[in-house]
Each structure stands twice: as structure tokens, then as C-alpha cells.
Design a protein around this motif. Sequence first.
Motif, short mmCIF file in Angstrom:
data_model
loop_
_atom_site.label_atom_id
_atom_site.label_comp_id
_atom_site.label_asym_id
_atom_site.label_seq_id
_atom_site.Cartn_x
_atom_site.Cartn_y
_atom_site.Cartn_z
N ALA B 93 0.84 -1.20 0.00
CA ALA B 93 0.00 0.00 0.00
C ALA B 93 0.88 1.25 0.00
CB ALA B 93 -0.93 -0.02 1.22
N GLU B 94 1.90 1.24 0.82
CA GLU B 94 2.78 2.40 0.95
C GLU B 94 3.55 2.63 -0.35
OE1 GLU B 94 5.71 1.92 4.01
OE2 GLU B 94 6.90 3.63 3.28
N ALA B 95 4.01 1.54 -0.96
CA ALA B 95 4.92 1.65 -2.11
C ALA B 95 4.18 1.60 -3.44
CB ALA B 95 5.94 0.52 -2.05
N ASP B 96 2.86 1.51 -3.38
CA ASP B 96 2.08 1.34 -4.59
C ASP B 96 2.63 0.17 -5.41
OD1 ASP B 96 -0.06 1.88 -6.18
OD2 ASP B 96 0.95 3.45 -7.34
N TYR B 97 2.98 -0.88 -4.72
CA TYR B 97 3.41 -2.16 -5.32
C TYR B 97 4.77 -2.10 -6.03
CZ TYR B 97 -1.08 -4.07 -4.10
OH TYR B 97 -2.17 -4.51 -3.39
N ARG B 98 5.49 -0.98 -5.84
CA ARG B 98 6.82 -0.92 -6.45
C ARG B 98 7.84 -1.08 -5.32
NH1 ARG B 98 9.06 -0.16 -11.09
NH2 ARG B 98 11.14 0.77 -11.17
N VAL B 99 8.54 -2.21 -5.32
CA VAL B 99 9.39 -2.52 -4.17
C VAL B 99 10.80 -2.90 -4.59
CG1 VAL B 99 7.40 -3.30 -2.81
CG2 VAL B 99 8.75 -4.98 -4.08
N TRP B 100 11.67 -2.70 -3.63
CA TRP B 100 13.06 -3.15 -3.77
C TRP B 100 13.18 -4.41 -2.91
CZ3 TRP B 100 16.81 -3.99 -0.08
CH2 TRP B 100 18.13 -4.16 -0.54
N VAL B 101 13.84 -5.40 -3.46
CA VAL B 101 13.91 -6.66 -2.73
C VAL B 101 15.33 -7.24 -2.82
CG1 VAL B 101 13.10 -7.98 -4.73
CG2 VAL B 101 12.78 -8.92 -2.46
N ALA B 102 15.80 -7.75 -1.71
CA ALA B 102 17.12 -8.41 -1.68
C ALA B 102 16.90 -9.90 -1.48
CB ALA B 102 17.97 -7.84 -0.55
N VAL B 103 17.62 -10.70 -2.24
CA VAL B 103 17.40 -12.15 -2.26
C VAL B 103 18.72 -12.88 -2.04
CG1 VAL B 103 16.60 -14.10 -3.65
CG2 VAL B 103 15.50 -11.85 -3.88
N GLN B 104 18.69 -13.81 -1.10
CA GLN B 104 19.85 -14.69 -0.94
C GLN B 104 19.82 -15.68 -2.09
OE1 GLN B 104 20.01 -16.84 2.76
NE2 GLN B 104 21.91 -17.87 2.22
#
Lengths: 552, 552
Positions: B93-104
Amino acid sequence: MSSPLPSFKKLTVLNKPDTPTVMTDKTEPIDLAGQGMDHSPLVRSWTVQVTPPSLRDNTALAERLARAIEKATGPAGLTAPLSLAAGLADLYAEADYRVWVAVQVDRDPGRIVMVEPAPGPGRAYGLAVDLGSTTLVFALVDLETPAVIDRLTLANPQVKYGEDILSRVHFADRPGGLDALVQALRQAVNQGAAEICSVHGLDSGRLAAAALSGNTTMTHFILGLSPRTIIREPYVPVINRPEGLSAAQIGLDLAPEAPVLVMPNKGAYFGGDLMAGLVVSGMNRAEKPCFLVDVGTNAEVVLGQADWLLGAAGAAGPALEGGVAQMGMAAASGAVDRVRIDRTGKALTYRTIDGRPARGLCGSGLIDLLAELFLSGLIDFRGRLTLPPGHPQRLETDEGPAFVVVPAEETEDGRPITVSEVELDILLRSKAAMYTILTTVIKSVGLTFDQIDRFYVAGTFGQFIDPRMAVAVGMLPDLTLDRFVPLGNSSLQGAILALVSGQARAEVMEVWRKLTYLEMNVNQELMNRFSAARFIPHTNRSLFPSVGTTIT
Amino acid sequence: MSSPLPSFKKLTVLNKPDTPTVMTDKTEPIDLAGQGMDHSPLVRSWTVQVTPPSLRDNTALAERLARAIEKATGPAGLTAPLSLAAGLADLYAEADYRVWVAVQVDRDPGRIVMVEPAPGPGRAYGLAVDLGSTTLVFALVDLETPAVIDRLTLANPQVKYGEDILSRVHFADRPGGLDALVQALRQAVNQGAAEICSVHGLDSGRLAAAALSGNTTMTHFILGLSPRTIIREPYVPVINRPEGLSAAQIGLDLAPEAPVLVMPNKGAYFGGDLMAGLVVSGMNRAEKPCFLVDVGTNAEVVLGQADWLLGAAGAAGPALEGGVAQMGMAAASGAVDRVRIDRTGKALTYRTIDGRPARGLCGSGLIDLLAELFLSGLIDFRGRLTLPPGHPQRLETDEGPAFVVVPAEETEDGRPITVSEVELDILLRSKAAMYTILTTVIKSVGLTFDQIDRFYVAGTFGQFIDPRMAVAVGMLPDLTLDRFVPLGNSSLQGAILALVSGQARAEVMEVWRKLTYLEMNVNQELMNRFSAARFIPHTNRSLFPSVGTTIT
């Protein structure tokens, strides 16, 4: 009395085998071969002699344990969680290097879950739980024999925050609400685990694994996740497929590192309990098309066979779960779960769960009642009472006329248990919704009901309902009775299988992947279908040729 | 003064580049190709647009994120930890579905480690730490460029519970002792992480990965494990190869789900710092035999090449780490780390770390002193002072005659820094032990020193020592200087590589598996070898043909 409906009599009251309190020494071996499953438990145990370290062999304490397990023909390349490694020096000293160890073997590399001085608990025990919104059903499972040692049912204490699941989801939105619901559920699971273990001289802190099954909201609660998005359009869960969980992580007082399986959901309506049911039914391996229906708050329907699974769901069930009828209630102690009306003498007999004075009607009681009222001519095909005003079994209420199921003197609170015409109408809508969903799904793939090989009825509803009654009211299609297969508590059964069979675990994921969601477009054709299904058994009586024959 | 040793002068004091405080804007790209390594970081990041759920697409919030990552050509089949799933509804909701994600990404399936509204920190940053018993050295690493953004050194606060590591292990046995040591270390790592990040406008709570390297006792402390068994016969660690750790699990204030690599140890003496050093040296890929020595509290020696690695260790080092010589100290601020004595005028010059008034002598200072005293004729080959009694640089102490390295007026506490003959003898035993270990190891495989292609010198000792001096005293074999390769802080460097290179991670495990322990049997032959090595440079001077040539 000279009325056409003489005094009602109770049937001999039978306790449900599944209902309350621990059964001792009732160990049931699990016939995996009979169910076409392999025996490959989630956790296995070994008693091993660890070689004490020496100047010539300085391998660490944790890796020595792994080596001893490998030497005992256990899995290779194991890792031990830090929490277990920390205690090894003292443990080896206490046990003189002879230890019992439980290993999660369904992953590569495996993971050491418990280690104790030999003989420890002797074998790996697990807990299967059906997380019902009304009741929590536990099975204590010996993973290695394999066998169900005992079963136990507890009331879900979340009811104090909301009778039905929807009101609990709303309660969860309040400050502290979610936490209260989560803690209540986790404490109840811990209590159930402790109780079922203590009867058998076990300590629930030494349970080496757990498998939890339930609808999507219930599994969200146990995981500590808000079910907020589940009940609001567009109705999505927070997570479908929780993985890699251990007991400590979700506040369960089992062995802290015990792996906890939580059955995956496929959306708001297709909970992990349904995945469990599909695997228990075996329809995912069937050569001919089968149906599975699970009626709870919603009607969930899956049609399919080995190659494909097509699911649909709709709000069919409130009437059947105590949500609509004023006298409706969950299938708990004191619920009327069976009703029969003698065709000639019009005598009504009923049965209550636990044999306690009647408190209300559960789903199967309501279906029975609807069928019996119709078959004995006490209501017409639209659900209207045929009894004349003034008849002792007819009561005039603010809602209009109502039928007296249990007279005041036989109920717990001294008030009669009645069902009004308005409530009967809601019940008819529910059964119409179910039949409409079934029809829509089967039409979507171009099949007809007579091509259905088996018709599995899952959930509490399936356990207690009489398929003849459900056919009689036009809720389920008019198939020969041998095609209806009640699955009992397939949610619990699926959890039990997941603990002891790798094939069951794989099949849970397989049905999860295969299941396709059929969106039910509310269009004119569907509405017509629904309207036609609102009568008993149906506007088109030719669909129900068997109805009208005597049901005893 | 008319003495043969005129007034001592300080050398121009040079700050060690590695020593204190944050360097800003000193980003060093990591040349992985130059080191024969691939770039495959432990954690990668993506900025993704998650498709909002709809009635037609009811995939759960967590699985939508996994799907978006896969669509952005990230890894498939990801799982998200429960702790991250819980916050997704609000985050979307906060990001309007645009997110940064870090993945192992070094495991299959991968694991989502962080998720934030885009752009988040923009890329995955990690922390490499050399857990030294005296100092903690940090590197802030940009995993994706890859580059070292900054370095930082902090004193290890555990010194308040014990100067040397052995006294800390004993302190850990007291009630509450282990906890105090563990908390002190974890807090210092958290402090270092916070400091190094804040300089660059980062928040250490958003570090996506960490790699920790240190000796076996230090890695046990960070893991919260008692090192009790490490120092007691038969000297075994609790764990060799800790795996699957996340920051929250070991009390590190990075992103809670950040994976934490802890370099594996191969016993009490072969710590993760040595594995790091082996990989940094590249000798595990060498075609010709190489030596690696690491002198700390113990002398650790590895001989090998691509196919094999043979290690041995012995208690060689206390004299070189401030544990034995009265004026000995760790390589910290105020330590004399370099000594030169003019052959003709007998003038002694020295350098202190940070240019502060002298407080004592560190390992490299002691080796320098020993070599220079011998080469300038101030001690004989047995380590006895040749200065006559009464000479101003000779002091008579309770322990016998001592040499004045720094006069009282130049030291921090106003007392002269001296080294007695007894202490020189301990130093000779240490260097003899090292040479004996080297000789024993090389003889065991039938090689000779002249067949050694490269001679890597790791650790603080290797960073500061002058190989010419170590050869002059007969501590290291008399090879041409171009074969000696100082590795610097290879413990830290190995941790940095592990963060950014899958090949480095694989090689750490490879050297860990390959390394064979050579048990040093204390027999007559070894004792003879040791006795012969107690002289400067050696009883058999033909082994050290170069010694005696001028060192400037």
C-alpha cells in the motif's frame, strides 16, 4: 395428544467417536500401503554411539554427531542447529556419548532436530492438528511405526473473540486483536499437545514434528499473520505456501527445532484443509473424474482426476455452520445432528452430539430436517409449512411461521428449538448455491454428473451428513449412494499422512500446483441455474429421479 | 654520549593504513577476475513492480513478490520468511506495489531477505568482519558492483574480560562469563556496523548479508558457543561448519533475515581465518607447492597445492602476541613494530604504531629486534647480550641482564622498554618452534624448502613483519625474498570475497575439506630439530646462506 404429530422421542444417543477427551491405548496403525502411500516420515530417529574426540580426531562435537548418524546408515552431510550444538559438550558427558537423535530427513542436507541421552523418547513422535474454526482436533503420531497413538478434540478458544471466523477477522483489526487471536490459538495447540502427550507418558516438548491443516484464515492465525486481506476484495492471503518453519518460530512448545508443516492454501477459499482432503481422497490419482465438496462457511468444490483439478467456491455455507439459522450452531456438544420424521405417524426423532439436551441444530441436522420435512409432506417444494395455524408444531413468530423441532421441555435453556420459513428459505439458498456451483463446474468441462466416478464429501459436514438427505433436498446430485464417499476429518487425516509419507507431502504440493480456479461469473445463466435449484429437490425433478423413495 | 650505542632516534612515524577510523570516499573496486574469482554475490537485489491482486488473480501477497522477482529475471521458486510476509500488505500500500527486494541467491530455492518500498537502499550491501582477538576489522561491501566502500577498525572490547584469548576462555567458564563475552563481541560488531554505515548515509539495519572470519574461539564467541572444549585436551570445537545462520539468530542488528556466513574451522588451531587465508592466497589452485604460515597465539602452517593441503600447528606464538615478553604487546597503538640498528654506529631507531609514545613491542618489533641485535653483534647466536655490564643499554634485572630498547624518557609510562635474556630465550624458542613445524611438515611429504614456489605470510604478523628479519633469525627458511608474499589481513579479505563470489564460497569449503591435519609427534627427532633451531639463525648455518648480508 391427539395431534397428528404425537410426542417426539429421542433416538438412542450415540457419542461421536471423534468427539471429546483422550482415548487411551487406542493406537491405530496407519495403513500407508493401503492408501497407495510410501512410508517416509518427516523426521526419523537413531540411537548412535558418538566416538569421543581424541588428539588424533579433532572433529567438532556437532560434526561428530553427524558422522555417527551417517555411520548408523542415517543421512550424510547433516547440519545441526546452533541451539542444539550449544548443549552437546554437556550432553555427551551425561550420556557417555550414547545419544538418541531425531533428524528431519525430507530435505537435503537433513537437519538434526533433537538430541538426547539414549534412549530418549525412543522414537520420533509428531503432532497432527486440524485447525478448525470451532474445534481443534489433534492426533499424536508415531512417525516410525507408523501409527496414530491417540486423538483429542478441544474447543477453539478463539470463539471468545468471535463465534464465526468472519467476526474474528474483524476482531483481528482492533488494536491487539490479532495478537489475542494468535496467542489464544497457539496456547490451545500447546494445551492439546501437552494433554494428548501426558496421557501416554510423553512430554510435548519432545515432539519432533508437527503438521497443521486448516482453512486459509486459521493457518494465517497460527502463523501470526493478519487475515485482513483474505476477507476483503480481491480476497488474497498473505502467503500461500509457508515453508521451512520450526516450532519455536511460531510459538509452539514442541521440540524447538521440530519442523512444522503448514498445508498450503490456494487463495482465500481453498485452504490447506482442502489440499489435505484432495490427497486423502486420492482423486489426484484417479483415472475417472471425481468431485470433492467441502462445506463449511463456504462451499468448496473440486472436480478432477489424475491430470487436472478444477476448483470453485462460493458463499454457500453460513446456514450450515450456525451462521444463519437462529437455532443453528456448530457441530458441538448439544447440537441436533440427526432428524428423522416417521412418514405415517409424523413422529419426529432426533439425536444430539454427546447426548446432551439440545442446544441448536448443526449443518447435518438442518439438512436432515429439510429433507424429512419435505419427504413427510410437512413443507412444500418451496419450503413453506403445510401445517395449519394453531398446530402445536407450528409457531407464529415475528419472522412468520416456524416449525418446532425440539419442544421447550427437552432443550438446554427451556426454549423450543424452531426453524422459521425465512430460515428454511436461507437453507434452500445455501443448497441451491452448492448445486449451482457443482453444475457450473461440471458444465465448464463438458461432463455430466453420471460420468462422476466418486463424489467425496469432506469436512465436518461430510463426516456427519447423510448423502441421501443431501440428495433428497437437491443439494448434491442424484447419484447412486455408493458413489458418495464421506472423507471424515480429511484435514486431520491429510496432516497425519504428511507426517509419515513423503509421497503425501509431495502430493499436497502437486494438488496445490495443479488446482485451477474457476471464476464463477455471476451472469444470467448462473442466476437461472440458481433459481431453478431453490426448490426441493429442483424445478426439474427429472434431475432427481430417486427423490421421493422412502428414506429410513 | 661516548657509549657505543649513541642516542636512539625515532624513525618517521607512519600510520598504518589499516588502523583507525572510517575512511570516506575510499571505495575500492574488487578485482574478482584478477583473483580468478567469479562475481556471484551471496545476496542480489531487484526493484520490481508487483502486480496488484485482483478477483482474477488471487495469488497471495508473498507469492506475488516471488513471481515479480522471477519476471524480472531473478531466481524462481523463492520463499519469503514469515517475518517479511507479515508486513507485505502495508508495504504494498505504501509503495504502490513498487518494491526493492534483496534475495539470498546462493541457495536453491533462494530466500527473500529484505523488502522495502523502491528504491530502498538501491543495492545489496554486506558487512565483512575479521573477528580478531585484539581488533575487529570491518569492511562495508557493495555486493553488486562489487566494491569495498570503506573499512573500519575497532578494539575488541572483550579485552576487558581478558587480555589474551586464553584468559577469556577461562573467564567464559565463570557464571555469566560466556554471556558477557558474547554480548561484548556482538555489541562491538553492531557498533562497527553502525559506524561504518552511518558515514555513508546507510543504516546498518539494512545490511543484507555478513561474512565473519576469525579463529575458532572467536567464531565460537560470536555464535554464543562455549569455547571450553577448544582449550582442553583433546582440543575440539563445538562446531566446525556453522550453516544457515541469519543476523537475528546471532544477535546482529543487520536486516534480521540477512544471511550470515561464518568461516568454517578445522579444529581448535585451524580457524576460519586460516580457511580465508588459504583461499585469498590461491594456493589451493597452485600448480607447485606453497607454504602458508599464520602466526598468532599459535603458529599455523599449511603446505600444499591444488591437489592437497597439509596443515600443522603448534604453540609458537605467545612471545609474538604480547603474551610472554614483559614488554610484549599486541600490534596496537603505541606498539614498537619496527626496529633498526645501525651496524657501525650501533644507533637504534624504532617506529611505533600511530606514532604514539612507545608502550611495548609487538611481534614484528620483537622479530626485528632479535634480528638486528644479532646482525649488529649485540647478542650472540644463543641470544646472550654481548654488551658489558654497566653499559647504558644494558640493565641488570631480577631476571638477569636486559637490553634497553626504548629509554624511559621516550615511553608512555616513563619506564624503559627492555627485553631480558630470558625473554630473548623465549623468543628463540618461539622461532625455533616455527622453524621446526615448517621442517617437520615439509619433510613429511619429502619436499625441500627450495621446491617451495611461494611462501605466504598471513595474519597481523604477516602484515607487519619483514620477511628478511624472520629469515635472519632463522624463523622462516632462507628463500629468496621474492617468494615471500605477505597476505595482509587475509581473514578480512576472505570474508569480503565470500560475500561477492560463489567461487570463493565454494573454495572455502573445498580447502576446509581438503586440509589434512598432520599430528606432530613429540619424539626425539623433533626435539633434536627443535634444539638445532634454537640458535640464530640455526646450528646448521648452511641452511641460512643469506644471513649475515646487510639488511637495511
